[in-house]
Motif scaffolding. Structure first.
Motif, PDB file in Angstrom:
ATOM      1  N   ALA A 252      79.007  89.199  34.824  1.00  0.00           N
ATOM      2  CA  ALA A 252      77.547  89.252  34.799  1.00  0.00           C
ATOM      3  C   ALA A 252      77.088  88.471  33.597  1.00  0.00           C
ATOM      4  O   ALA A 252      77.814  88.377  32.609  1.00  0.00           O
ATOM      5  CB  ALA A 252      77.065  90.686  34.702  1.00  0.00           C
ATOM      6  N   HIS A 253      75.927  87.896  33.677  1.00  0.00           N
ATOM      7  CA  HIS A 253      75.447  87.094  32.556  1.00  0.00           C
ATOM      8  C   HIS A 253      73.942  86.980  32.622  1.00  0.00           C
ATOM      9  O   HIS A 253      73.305  87.384  33.602  1.00  0.00           O
ATOM     10  CB  HIS A 253      76.103  85.717  32.560  1.00  0.00           C
ATOM     11  CG  HIS A 253      76.166  85.098  33.925  1.00  0.00           C
ATOM     12  ND1 HIS A 253      77.119  84.217  34.306  1.00  0.00           N
ATOM     13  CD2 HIS A 253      75.388  85.294  35.017  1.00  0.00           C
ATOM     14  CE1 HIS A 253      76.920  83.866  35.571  1.00  0.00           C
ATOM     15  NE2 HIS A 253      75.884  84.505  36.007  1.00  0.00           N
ATOM     16  N   ASP A 254      73.384  86.412  31.578  1.00  0.00           N
ATOM     17  CA  ASP A 254      71.941  86.382  31.442  1.00  0.00           C
ATOM     18  C   ASP A 254      71.341  85.281  32.314  1.00  0.00           C
ATOM     19  O   ASP A 254      70.760  84.324  31.830  1.00  0.00           O
ATOM     20  CB  ASP A 254      71.597  86.167  29.956  1.00  0.00           C
ATOM     21  CG  ASP A 254      70.122  86.410  29.720  1.00  0.00           C
ATOM     22  OD1 ASP A 254      69.463  86.908  30.647  1.00  0.00           O
ATOM     23  OD2 ASP A 254      69.634  86.095  28.629  1.00  0.00           O
ATOM     24  N   VAL A 255      71.507  85.431  33.606  1.00  0.00           N
ATOM     25  CA  VAL A 255      70.888  84.536  34.579  1.00  0.00           C
ATOM     26  C   VAL A 255      70.138  85.452  35.529  1.00  0.00           C
ATOM     27  O   VAL A 255      70.653  86.499  35.892  1.00  0.00           O
ATOM     28  CB  VAL A 255      71.969  83.742  35.348  1.00  0.00           C
ATOM     29  CG1 VAL A 255      71.341  82.948  36.468  1.00  0.00           C
ATOM     30  CG2 VAL A 255      72.746  82.850  34.419  1.00  0.00           C
ATOM     31  N   ALA A 256      68.930  85.073  35.877  1.00  0.00           N
ATOM     32  CA  ALA A 256      68.142  85.961  36.730  1.00  0.00           C
ATOM     33  C   ALA A 256      68.810  86.118  38.089  1.00  0.00           C
ATOM     34  O   ALA A 256      69.314  85.154  38.669  1.00  0.00           O
ATOM     35  CB  ALA A 256      66.746  85.394  36.897  1.00  0.00           C
ATOM     36  N   ALA A 257      68.817  87.341  38.575  1.00  0.00           N
ATOM     37  CA  ALA A 257      69.421  87.611  39.876  1.00  0.00           C
ATOM     38  C   ALA A 257      68.573  86.976  40.974  1.00  0.00           C
ATOM     39  O   ALA A 257      67.374  86.772  40.789  1.00  0.00           O
ATOM     40  CB  ALA A 257      69.527  89.110  40.083  1.00  0.00           C
ATOM     41  N   PRO A 258      69.185  86.682  42.119  1.00  0.00           N
ATOM     42  CA  PRO A 258      68.455  85.931  43.150  1.00  0.00           C
ATOM     43  C   PRO A 258      67.194  86.625  43.655  1.00  0.00           C
ATOM     44  O   PRO A 258      66.151  85.981  43.766  1.00  0.00           O
ATOM     45  CB  PRO A 258      69.495  85.772  44.267  1.00  0.00           C
ATOM     46  CG  PRO A 258      70.636  86.652  43.917  1.00  0.00           C
ATOM     47  CD  PRO A 258      70.607  86.842  42.444  1.00  0.00           C
ATOM     48  N   MET A 259      67.274  87.915  43.977  1.00  0.00           N
ATOM     49  CA  MET A 259      66.113  88.569  44.564  1.00  0.00           C
ATOM     50  C   MET A 259      65.333  89.404  43.548  1.00  0.00           C
ATOM     51  O   MET A 259      64.176  89.707  43.758  1.00  0.00           O
ATOM     52  CB  MET A 259      66.509  89.465  45.738  1.00  0.00           C
ATOM     53  CG  MET A 259      67.399  88.831  46.772  1.00  0.00           C
ATOM     54  SD  MET A 259      66.820  87.237  47.310  1.00  0.00           S
ATOM     55  CE  MET A 259      65.443  87.712  48.323  1.00  0.00           C
ATOM     56  N   SER A 260      65.969  89.857  42.488  1.00  0.00           N
ATOM     57  CA  SER A 260      65.280  90.654  41.473  1.00  0.00           C
ATOM     58  C   SER A 260      65.382  89.910  40.158  1.00  0.00           C
ATOM     59  O   SER A 260      66.288  90.170  39.373  1.00  0.00           O
ATOM     60  CB  SER A 260      65.928  92.030  41.328  1.00  0.00           C
ATOM     61  OG  SER A 260      66.563  92.410  42.510  1.00  0.00           O
ATOM     62  N   PRO A 261      64.474  88.985  39.905  1.00  0.00           N
ATOM     63  CA  PRO A 261      64.607  88.091  38.751  1.00  0.00           C
ATOM     64  C   PRO A 261      64.621  88.817  37.413  1.00  0.00           C
ATOM     65  O   PRO A 261      65.092  88.265  36.429  1.00  0.00           O
ATOM     66  CB  PRO A 261      63.370  87.200  38.851  1.00  0.00           C
ATOM     67  CG  PRO A 261      62.843  87.382  40.217  1.00  0.00           C
ATOM     68  CD  PRO A 261      63.296  88.700  40.713  1.00  0.00           C
ATOM     69  N   HIS A 262      64.139  90.064  37.362  1.00  0.00           N
ATOM     70  CA  HIS A 262      64.132  90.756  36.083  1.00  0.00           C
ATOM     71  C   HIS A 262      65.491  91.368  35.774  1.00  0.00           C
ATOM     72  O   HIS A 262      65.689  91.929  34.726  1.00  0.00           O
ATOM     73  CB  HIS A 262      63.055  91.827  36.076  1.00  0.00           C
ATOM     74  CG  HIS A 262      63.087  92.693  37.293  1.00  0.00           C
ATOM     75  ND1 HIS A 262      62.423  92.346  38.455  1.00  0.00           N
ATOM     76  CD2 HIS A 262      63.735  93.833  37.541  1.00  0.00           C
ATOM     77  CE1 HIS A 262      62.664  93.255  39.355  1.00  0.00           C
ATOM     78  NE2 HIS A 262      63.450  94.155  38.843  1.00  0.00           N
ATOM     79  N   ASN A 263      66.426  91.291  36.705  1.00  0.00           N
ATOM     80  CA  ASN A 263      67.774  91.798  36.459  1.00  0.00           C
ATOM     81  C   ASN A 263      68.734  90.624  36.281  1.00  0.00           C
ATOM     82  O   ASN A 263      68.408  89.488  36.593  1.00  0.00           O
ATOM     83  CB  ASN A 263      68.249  92.658  37.638  1.00  0.00           C
ATOM     84  CG  ASN A 263      67.413  93.900  37.796  1.00  0.00           C
ATOM     85  OD1 ASN A 263      66.853  94.136  38.845  1.00  0.00           O
ATOM     86  ND2 ASN A 263      67.296  94.664  36.726  1.00  0.00           N
ATOM     87  N   GLN A 264      69.920  90.960  35.779  1.00  0.00           N
ATOM     88  CA  GLN A 264      70.918  89.916  35.607  1.00  0.00           C
ATOM     89  C   GLN A 264      71.708  89.697  36.891  1.00  0.00           C
ATOM     90  O   GLN A 264      71.952  90.625  37.642  1.00  0.00           O
ATOM     91  CB  GLN A 264      71.911  90.332  34.515  1.00  0.00           C
ATOM     92  CG  GLN A 264      71.345  90.248  33.125  1.00  0.00           C
ATOM     93  CD  GLN A 264      72.435  90.384  32.089  1.00  0.00           C
ATOM     94  OE1 GLN A 264      73.610  90.236  32.385  1.00  0.00           O
ATOM     95  NE2 GLN A 264      72.030  90.675  30.869  1.00  0.00           N
ATOM     96  N   GLU A 265      72.127  88.459  37.049  1.00  0.00           N
ATOM     97  CA  GLU A 265      72.946  88.108  38.207  1.00  0.00           C
ATOM     98  C   GLU A 265      74.375  88.615  38.010  1.00  0.00           C
ATOM     99  O   GLU A 265      74.895  88.609  36.902  1.00  0.00           O
ATOM    100  CB  GLU A 265      72.943  86.589  38.347  1.00  0.00           C
ATOM    101  CG  GLU A 265      73.735  86.052  39.504  1.00  0.00           C
ATOM    102  CD  GLU A 265      73.878  84.547  39.385  1.00  0.00           C
ATOM    103  OE1 GLU A 265      73.017  83.830  39.902  1.00  0.00           O
ATOM    104  OE2 GLU A 265      74.861  84.106  38.776  1.00  0.00           O
ATOM    105  N   VAL A 266      74.995  89.038  39.093  1.00  0.00           N
ATOM    106  CA  VAL A 266      76.404  89.415  39.064  1.00  0.00           C
ATOM    107  C   VAL A 266      77.154  88.422  39.938  1.00  0.00           C
ATOM    108  O   VAL A 266      76.724  88.142  41.057  1.00  0.00           O
ATOM    109  CB  VAL A 266      76.605  90.842  39.597  1.00  0.00           C
ATOM    110  CG1 VAL A 266      78.075  91.152  39.724  1.00  0.00           C
ATOM    111  CG2 VAL A 266      75.928  91.840  38.686  1.00  0.00           C
ATOM    112  N   ALA A 267      78.237  87.875  39.443  1.00  0.00           N
ATOM    113  CA  ALA A 267      78.977  86.878  40.216  1.00  0.00           C
ATOM    114  C   ALA A 267      80.464  87.082  39.980  1.00  0.00           C
ATOM    115  O   ALA A 267      80.858  87.841  39.106  1.00  0.00           O
ATOM    116  CB  ALA A 267      78.564  85.478  39.789  1.00  0.00           C
TER     117      ALA A 267
END
Lengths: 833, 635
Positions: free
Chosen positions: A497-512
């Motif tokens: 996980a990192h400080d990139v906005a998640a695809p559908m919930s931009p206020h959360n971090q993306e998990v990849a």
């Protein structure tokens, strides 16, 4: 009306009144005036029985007619079977006695010879019985029509079937009512093999429709005598009681609701019966700690508890009962003759009874529920893995041989514990470089939550400091607070996980799943394991049992299921993100399937060692309490999918004026249908009665404040009591619905409606009292009675008029259907040709 | 948040006279406005003092109550900035104080002071309502108090009914009529000042918009009546509804029939134009001399999309998003379709055969064959539908989302009417603005990820609220925990004392007159304060909208005053339990202790309110860590 009644009765049975007076004198030694009044009331009961006793059998019919002097009861009432139950043993409750009413005649005769020395006024009178019979007849007439699934029978019938098959199901209402229905179905030999698929589909011959429908019909019919007795206990005349019951018998809505496999009939009966017991208990104020006192208290608590066990909304009736008790207790506090010690005793008894009995009942019905339903079924997914594992078949068969303790090198699937069932998933597809809204992504491998079992749901647990991905000696168990990595089984990429906005919930971090592009985006693949129930497993991470939270080490955010769906590039799977709010349901996960990693190149001996270690530790079955706790949690906090904007949904405000009905059933090949609608005359009069009561109450209050006492004191007290019980009863069953945030139907109004009808009957009596006693207008009183009679006839007429859509027995033409739609908001259904 | 800003416009309006000194929000003048707010906030303390004094006539109680308010960090933080809350709190306290003063004038009815305080209360009430709707609770509270007082007057048989009537009318004038008039005046100013079209227009109905300068409907003139052959736009009449729209894209595979999409679209566009046709014949050209035929209530019509020539069509297929509704499509070529294109026009509350009118009438389109009704709601179509809003045919004909109105109407053969005459008058505008505001208010549903709080968390002070974190300069809204938790404990103590007292009364136990009087007085005052607290707190549990921590502050004021009264009562009672020679010093010691604890807690928590700076030395581990008593405080 009170005295008028008494006079007429005296005329018709002079003998009885003499007896009564005699008894009054005996009792008159009691100083308390109230007591005297009560005993007079009680003796009035006796009068009827005695009078009927005195008259030979052949004259029964005549007596009955006289008894129902003003035609205030059902005209088609069959003559009541004379069953004076003074012989019934004192302990026997009305409920019990009514149940045995069929045997009553024979039993009564036998018992008459040996009538017990103590006489108590708990007995069955002819009025109750005839009310029961009439309403039972209206309910069971053509019980099997329509022979198709009517409205919520879809659910309740299905649940009954699942009980037969011991298959677990999930419903957000408690199970007692369903169990009663299931019991009837069981006795009738139903095996649950019928599939309840949609409203309107016809029943197979194997379904014992009438056996199942007779349960609500029976309870719905018991409601009428109960209401009658409640009215009498409130100090109203028998006429008012009978009128209330009459209104209920000939209301199409109550009829429909208690004719099909629906819960309201049962709910209303238990609620009312509990109330009756509480009122009787109140009237036994002077004889504390006697047998009837206890019986009333306990039966009241049990019955109100049962109402809660049928539907949660029954809790309002319970509150009403407790409120009445509390008020009476407060009066007792003011009674100087009661010592402090006794007061404490009374308080303790009441609190104990009202805590233990409903609670025991509630828990035991869930005990039955959970012990009957031990097989995995269609609603399992709502429950946690641990719960599912305790059911036979389903998940239990998959995980029966898996190891419990999670080690470095364990292969696991991680399930989203509460809410939507899905497993953390990754696949060989990347986040798109740019989203539709122009934001960029990390372009790393997607991690989603996938609702189906899949080979891509497997992850391998890895401790950062160990390189080899196998379970080896010594075993490295994972404990609470450990830092771990999760490596995707198929693609060998680590959860990141990192400080990139998640695809559908931009206020959360993306998990990849991390791919090293060498573009100054370092891997942040460390997660701290947080066990929510660490003490149950001694701090070790267990499959199934442990509920966990994965805290991303670099950002201290928790892995979360966001509830949003990814678009096509994410194959419409659900999004997984990290969120800084840790304490929420969607951050909770648990391991569902689990196996240790075995690699081919390891020596056979090592493998055997691991294998021997893999012999499962005895799998704990969940205890009843754990299961109950979880089920309760899910029932109370699971937001079941809300059918917003259902076609027949209605607002609480619409209920007052019967603005909308509900289509319950329509025949596939004709316009025969069941449409849930009340008797409009009764309905509107009920609302008028309510307004009338409020208006009069305020008027009296205003005048009393200026020292104008319109009503004699006892009459005023009675008037207030009616308001306290019936008016408040209406309010507590009605107003909470304004705060309920879910789809509501007209049938939610039923319990409040019952109270409204009782109030209406009381108001009719009060009107008569005002005219005949306060204004001394005898002629006007007669006119008034005539108007009431006319009004009742019109109720009967409307009942008959709407009977086709209540019973659903007649093939109506389109015109006939249209003629029933009296208001343009009533959407009756017409088949197009 | 635009809606939110809008919902508070009334508030802005209420503050209008006050924000004059700092007319422009930008730059220099903000200090003036802050001074204003702070001054209002500072008034709370003397107000509280007067209220408690009037209620109990006890100096220690009044001093305690007001110092609790003085020393609360949360109130301090809240009052320092340009927010509506200090103004709201000022008005709330002002009304309660006015009422208390008024009540104490009861032995001199109709005197100057009596009238003066009555009017003062009325003015304050109108102020509190027009700042925020939370002000309604204080109106309720004052109302309850007044009813109680009138009831007593009425019950006193020495008073003639005429006299009671006079009292009643005086109060009705002062507390009902006056605030309403003032409120309307504020609102009138609001509506006149804000006569320009703004970005909140879309929420308003066509009629309302026609009154806003700069809006395309302003001063527009078009035919009033709808005729066959007219080109119209249809607007969904629900709040924030869009225009019925279509474009040359088909529904994708798998979402019902592959026919042309129908949506609603919030912006004005050529694709919103529809031609009204009879169900069975095509209309003539505008140039022809055919007599004009008007559309009447109940007529069967077809609607043709002007740019594409497709008819509005529906059939028994699932709608794309709302699966239980029927799909609505554009069908046919150049206006020739099939029988499924026929719709019945129903004017809501219209009479039979009434001509359908533009803007003024609300209409429903009922599909002739299926019997469902054209509907639109907030649900968006996926990307293939350009995220415009879905249009369906709803089998529930009475759904409020089914209502439409005709906005533009182009038909040269009918005379144009100016819509000035149909302009809503002030009252209608007033009502509509309110409906929109209430809907906007309740529509403030929490968004994912936004920090929301639950009412039960407030009194426990479990979580604060960030006010600003600009340039490392941080302000955090958090109550003084000593005061907040103390309030809770004391509230519980009050309930116990109340029950104890009620029990003793009900049992008829005798107390000596002085104790009894003291207790009665304290309980009487506290009872009303507790009611006020409950009125300002409990309703939030029933609210579905997004709630913030600062909503608790009105309730906190009452709770603090209650604490003052009860503490005073307890401070006087406890010394009676110790030997007499100690009692005086015990009393003084305890009072001193209470005050010093208050002052000290204020001192240590003050940095929260006055702002903390990241760069200050020892920021991380110094003071801040020491005062972080609960893990949930996020600083």
């Amino acid at each position: 009306m009170e005295s008028g009644v008494r006079n007429r009765k005296n005329k018709s049975s002079p003998k009885a009144s003499k007896v009564a007076k005699g008894k009054i004198e005996e009792l008159a030694t009691e100083e308390d005036h109230d007591m005297l009044k009560k005993s007079i009331e009680k003796l009035k009961h006796l009068n009827e029985n005695i009078s009927r006793d005195a008259i030979p059998d052949g004259d029964d019919l005549a007596t009955t007619r006289d008894y129902k002097g003003d035609g205030e009861s059902a005209p088609d009432t069959p003559p009541p079977e004379t069953a004076p139950e003074s012989a019934t043993p004192p302990t026997e409750s009305p409920k019990a006695s009514k149940k045995s009413s069929k045997k009553a005649k024979a039993a009564a005769k036998a018992a008459q010879a040996a009538s017990p020395p103590i006489e108590l006024s708990l007995r069955l009178d002819g009025m109750s019985l005839s009310l029961f019979v009439v309403s039972f007849l209206t309910r069971i007439w053509k019980l099997e029509t329509p022979r198709g699934i009517v409205f919520d029978e879809l659910h309740y019938g299905k649940y009954a079937g699942l009980y037969m098959q011991n298959t677990f199901f999930f419903d957000s209402q408690p199970p007692f009512g369903k169990q009663l229905v299931a019991l009837a179905a069981y006795i009738a030999g139903f095996d649950g093999s019928f599939k309840f698929d949609r409203i309107g589909s016809p029943y197979d011959p194997i379904v014992p429709v009438s056996a199942m429908r007779i349960v609500p019909a029976f309870f719905g019919s018991l409601l009428m005598p109960t209401v009658y007795n409640v009215m009498v206990e409130l100090g109203l005349s028998h006429y008012a009681g009978a009128l209330a019951a009459f209104l209920m018998i000939f209301d199409n809505a109550i009829l429909a609701q208690s004719r099909f496999i629906l819960m309201e009939g049962i709910l209303m009966f238990f609620g009312m019966f509990g109330l009756l017991c509480i009122l009787k208990f109140r009237n036994l104020y002077k004889q504390p700690y006697t047998l009837p006192w206890f019986v009333c208290l306990i039966l009241g608590a049990a019955s109100l508890g049962a109402a809660v066990c049928v539907r949660y909304f029954g809790i309002f009736t319970l509150f009403l009962g407790v409120g009445i008790l509390a008020k009476d207790f407060w009066t007792m506090v003011g009674d100087r003759t009661v010592t402090d010690r006794k007061l404490a005793g009374h308080l303790l008894t009441r609190v104990l009874v009202f805590l233990t009995i409903p609670l025991t009942l509630y828990i035991s019905c869930f005990y039955v529920h959970l012990s009957l339903l031990y097989k995995a079924g269609p609603n399992d997914n709502i429950m946690t893995s641990a719960f599912q594992a305790s059911l036979e078949g389903g998940l239990a068969s998959i995980i029966s041989n898996q190891p419990v303790k999670i080690l470095h090198g364990s292969q696991i699937t991680l399930r989203h514990t509460h809410g939507r069932t899905c497993w953390i998933h990754s696949h060989d597809a990347l986040y798109p470089v740019k989203y539709a809204d122009g934001r960029g992504s990390s372009h790393q491998q997607q991690v989603t939550c996938y609702s189906y079992k899949d080979v891509n749901n497997w992850w391998i647990v890895k401790k950062p400091e160990i390189e080899e991905l196998i379970v080896s000696e010594p075993q490295v168990p994972i404990k609470n607070g450990d830092i771990i990595q999760l490596v995707h089984g198929m693609t060998s990429r680590a959860l990141n996980a990192h400080d990139v906005a998640a695809p559908m919930s931009p206020h959360n971090q993306e998990v990849a799943a991390y791919i090293d592009y060498n573009v100054s985006m370092p891997a942040q693949t460390m997660w701290r394991l947080e066990l929510l129930n660490a003490d149950q497993t001694d701090g070790f991470w267990h499959a199934i049992e442990s509920q966990i939270r994965l805290i991303h080490v670099n950002s201290t955010q928790a892995l979360k299921f966001s509830g949003r769906q990814l678009p096509d590039w994410g194959f419409r799977q659900h999004e997984v993100v990290t969120d800084k709010i840790l304490e929420q349901e969607d951050t909770i996960w648990n391991v569902e399937e689990h196996r240790y990693t075995r690699t081919e190149d390891k020596k056979e001996r090592e493998k055997d060692l691991i294998r021997s270690e893999m012999i499962p530790i005895e799998r704990k079955n969940l205890t009843f309490w754990n299961k109950l706790y979880e089920l309760q949690y899910k029932m109370l906090f699971n937001n079941q999918e809300n059918v917003a904007g259902h076609m027949y949904a209605s607002d609480p405000l619409d209920w007052l004026f019967l603005k909308r009905g509900v289509a319950y059933w329509i025949s596939a090949n004709s316009n025969a249908q069941v449409h849930f609608l009340g008797n409009i005359v009764t309905w509107l009069s009920g609302t008028v009665g309510l307004v009338g009561y409020l208006g009069l109450f305020i008027l009296y209050l205003l005048r009393r404040q200026r020292a104008c006492y319109d009503l004699p004191e006892p009459m005023w007290n009675k008037f207030c009591t009616i308001g306290e019980v019936l008016g408040v009863g209406f309010a507590v069953h009605y107003f909470p619905y304004f705060l309920v945030d879910r789809t509501l139907f007209l049938h939610h109004y039923m319990p409040a409606y019952i109270f409204k009808l009782c109030l209406l009957a009381a108001m009719v009596e009060h009107g008569y009292y005002l005219i005949s006693e306060n204004f001394k207008a005898a002629k006007l009183a007669k006119v008034y009675l005539a108007v009431v009679g006319l009004w009742m006839v019109s109720i009967l007429y409307v009942f008959w008029f709407f009977a086709p859509v209540t019973y659903g027995n007649a093939d109506l033409t389109a015109d006939q259907v249209m003629s029933l739609a009296w208001r343009d908001t009533w959407d009756l259904i017409i088949h197009k040709q | 948040m635009m809606i939110g800003a809008f919902g508070y416009l009334t508030g802005y309006d209420g503050t209008f006279p006050f924000v004059k000194p700092g007319d422009s929000y930008e730059g220099v003048n903000y200090l003036g406005m802050r001074v204003c707010c702070t001054a209002l906030g500072a008034c709370l303390v003397p107000f509280a003092f007067i209220i408690v004094w009037e209620m109990t006539h006890s100096l220690p109680a009044a001093a305690l109550g007001s110092s609790l308010i003085l020393f609360d960090i949360g109130l301090l933080t809240l009052n320092q900035y340009i927010l509506l809350d200090p103004i709201l709190l000022f008005f709330i306290m002002g009304s309660v104080m006015g009422m208390m003063k008024f009540l104490n004038q009861h032995d001199r009815p109709f005197s100057v002071g009596w009238w003066g305080w009555l009017t003062f209360t009325g003015v304050m009430l109108s102020g509190s309502v027009s700042v925020k709707f939370v002000g309604l609770f204080v109106v309720l509270y004052v109302g309850l108090h007044t009813i109680k007082e009138l009831w007593d007057l009425y019950g006193d048989l020495n008073n003639s009914l005429l006299y009671v009537g006079k009292h009643f009318i005086a109060r009705a004038m002062g507390l009902i009529v006056l605030p309403i008039v003032l409120y309307c005046v504020y609102f009138y100013i609001h509506l006149t000042v804000l006569s320009k079209s703004g970005n909140g227009d879309g929420f308003y109905s066509s009629a309302f918009q026609s009154q806003l300068e700069g809006n395309s409907l302003y001063n527009a003139s078009m035919p009033l009546e709808l005729a066959y052959g007219a080109e119209v736009t249809l607007k969904n009449a629900r709040t924030g509804g869009g225009y019925l729209h279509s474009h040359i894209h088909l529904y994708p595979e798998g979402t019902g029939a592959r026919q042309q999409q129908i949506t609603t679209y919030s912006h004005k566009d050529y694709n919103n134009k529809w031609l009204v046709k009879k169900w069975n014949e095509e209309p003539g050209d505008w140039e022809d001399d055919d007599p004009v035929e008007l559309v009447k209530n109940g007529d069967l019509i077809r609607l043709e999309h002007v740019p594409t020539g497709r008819n509005l069509h529906s059939h028994r297929e699932q709608a794309p998003v709302t699966k239980r509704h029927h799909q609505v499509t554009g069908y046919g070529e150049n206006g020739v379709g099939d029988v499924n294109d026929v719709w019945r026009v129903e004017v809501i509350n219209g009479e039979e055969e009434e001509v359908v009118k533009t803007v003024v009438h609300k209409v429903r389109f009922v599909h002739y064959l299926v019997g469902c009704s054209l509907m639109s709601h907030n649900k968006q179509l996926p990307k293939w539908g350009f995220e415009q809003m879905e249009v369906t045919c709803n089998p529930n004909v009475h759904d409020p989302n089914n209502v439409w109105n005709i906005e533009d109407n182009v038909f040269p053969k009918l005379p144009n009417t100016s819509f000035e005459i149909y302009a809503p008058n002030f009252l209608e505008k007033f009502l509509e603005a309110h409906t929109v505001m209430f809907q906007g208010n309740s529509g403030l549903k929490p968004k994912e990820g936004e920090i929301t709080s639950q009412p039960w968390q407030w009194p426990i002070n479990i979580k604060g609220q960030w006010f600003s974190a600009i340039d490392g300069y941080k302000v955090y809204l958090l109550g003084n925990p000593i005061i907040w938790w103390g309030n809770l404990v004391v509230l519980a103590a009050f309930v116990l004392v109340y029950i104890y007292n009620a029990y003793r009364t009900q049992r008829g136990l005798k107390d000596d007159a002085a104790t009894r009087a003291r207790r009665e007085k304290a309980i009487g005052a506290c009872g009303w304060l507790a009611v006020a607290w409950a009125l300002h707190y409990l309703p939030f549990f029933a609210m579905g909208r997004i709630l913030y921590f600062h909503h608790y502050f009105p309730a906190l004021l009452f709770s603090s005053m209650l604490t003052g009264v009860i503490l005073d009562y307890l401070l006087e009672s406890i010394p009676n339990l110790v030997p007499p020679f100690l009692s005086v010093s015990v009393y003084h010691w305890m009072t001193g202790l209470v005050y010093s604890v208050l002052a000290y807690s204020f001192y240590i928590f003050a940095p929260l309110a006055y702002g903390m700076h990241n760069l200050e030395p020892g920021f991380e581990n110094g003071t801040i860590q020491n005062i972080r008593w609960l893990d949930s405080w996020e600083f």
